[in-house]
Design an enzyme around this catalytic site. Structure first.
Site, mmCIF file in Angstrom:
data_model
loop_
_atom_site.group_PDB
_atom_site.id
_atom_site.type_symbol
_atom_site.label_atom_id
_atom_site.label_comp_id
_atom_site.label_asym_id
_atom_site.label_seq_id
_atom_site.Cartn_x
_atom_site.Cartn_y
_atom_site.Cartn_z
ATOM 1 N N ALA A 167 0.874 -1.481 -0.281
ATOM 2 C CA ALA A 167 0.442 0.233 -0.252
ATOM 3 C C ALA A 167 0.541 1.410 0.287
ATOM 4 C CB ALA A 167 -1.012 1.075 1.257
ATOM 5 N N PHE A 168 0.252 2.884 -0.799
ATOM 6 C CA PHE A 168 1.245 3.298 -0.639
ATOM 7 C C PHE A 168 2.710 3.631 -1.198
ATOM 8 C CE2 PHE A 168 -1.701 3.834 2.855
ATOM 9 C CZ PHE A 168 -2.934 4.642 2.381
ATOM 10 N N ARG A 169 2.807 2.740 -2.058
ATOM 11 C CA ARG A 169 3.813 2.440 -2.733
ATOM 12 C C ARG A 169 4.884 2.065 -1.863
ATOM 13 N NH1 ARG A 169 3.294 4.952 -8.305
ATOM 14 N NH2 ARG A 169 1.177 4.364 -8.410
ATOM 15 N N LEU A 170 4.937 1.364 -0.732
ATOM 16 C CA LEU A 170 5.458 0.963 0.204
ATOM 17 C C LEU A 170 5.258 0.037 -0.065
ATOM 18 C CD1 LEU A 170 5.120 3.316 3.469
ATOM 19 C CD2 LEU A 170 6.615 3.779 2.153
ATOM 20 N N HIS A 171 6.206 -0.826 -1.140
ATOM 21 C CA HIS A 171 6.375 -2.013 -1.622
ATOM 22 C C HIS A 171 7.452 -3.186 -0.541
ATOM 23 C CE1 HIS A 171 4.354 -0.531 -4.868
ATOM 24 N NE2 HIS A 171 6.142 0.468 -5.730
#
Ligand code: FMN
Length: 193
Positions: A168-172
């Site tokens: 989520a939120f590009r917090l891969h």
């Protein structure tokens, strides 16, 4: 300690289940003698603790580049799973026995196509290719198609494998396995996304 081959195997099986066609497609990147990189899609045709296998025409751009600069990168993007795997390492040619065994499993049309195509060379016209295909069909009519001597594969022995999972939120999530050589033990680290 986790084993990246086991991890790859799990993700690969999940990709096969989730993606009906060509879940084994991967981008293969090579480097030319002048340092210029190039990429194309090929199919993964096997993997084990020794490495990742792919096949094609030894005269093609990719295999000519690997012959002079024997390192490569592979990239799988399994969109439905929101996963990416990045693999890097040195390559070595497969044995003739391995190439023969795999070639024998290919459909007859693909076997004939391997003889007909001078992969990556300039083609004058589509008709020229079709004529070459007809000639090969006639030559091998009623008998088994042997593997062309110019058609084989390479094995990439990884020294870096990264598993990327969308968050989520590009917090891969990024987990990278590294080793100094194919004989050395793996270290594992997380990377910022
Ligand atoms: C889904 C897919 C799978 C492919 N599989 C292979 C393969 O396994 N081997 C191969 O030589 N080319 C394969 N190709 C064709 C390559 O992308 C490429 O056009 C060809 O290998 C010539 O590249 P080169 O001139 O850089 O050597 C595939 C293409 C696609 C789209």
């Amino acid at each position: 300690m986790k084993d990246p081959f086991q991890q790859f195997g799990e993700w690969y099986r999940e990709a096969e289940a989730a993606i009906p066609v060509d879940s084994n497609a991967m981008v293969l990147s090579t480097v030319g003698a002048d340092g210029r990189p190039s990429s194309r899609v090929v199919l993964l045709k096997g993997f084990d603790a020794a490495g990742f296998l792919f096949y094609g025409n030894l005269g093609s751009r990719k295999f000519r580049e690997l012959a002079t600069h024997p390192v490569a990168a592979l990239n799988f993007h399994w969109k439905p799973l929101e996963r990416q795997v990045r693999i890097e390492g040195g390559v070595t040619p497969v044995t003739n026995a391995e190439a023969d065994a795999y070639f024998a499993t290919r459909e007859r049309g693909s076997q004939l196509g391997a003889w007909a195509s001078k992969q990556s060379e300039v083609l004058g016209s589509r008709a020229e290719l079709e004529e070459r295909m007809r000639a090969v069909e006639a030559k091998y009519a009623g008998r088994e198609v042997p593997r062309p001597p110019f058609w084989s594969g390479y094995r990439l022995a990884p020294d870096r494998i990264e598993f990327w999972k969308s968050g989520a939120f590009r917090l891969h999530d990024r987990e990278v396995f590294r080793r100094d050589s194919p004989e050395a033990p793996w270290t594992v680290e997380l990377l910022y996304p």
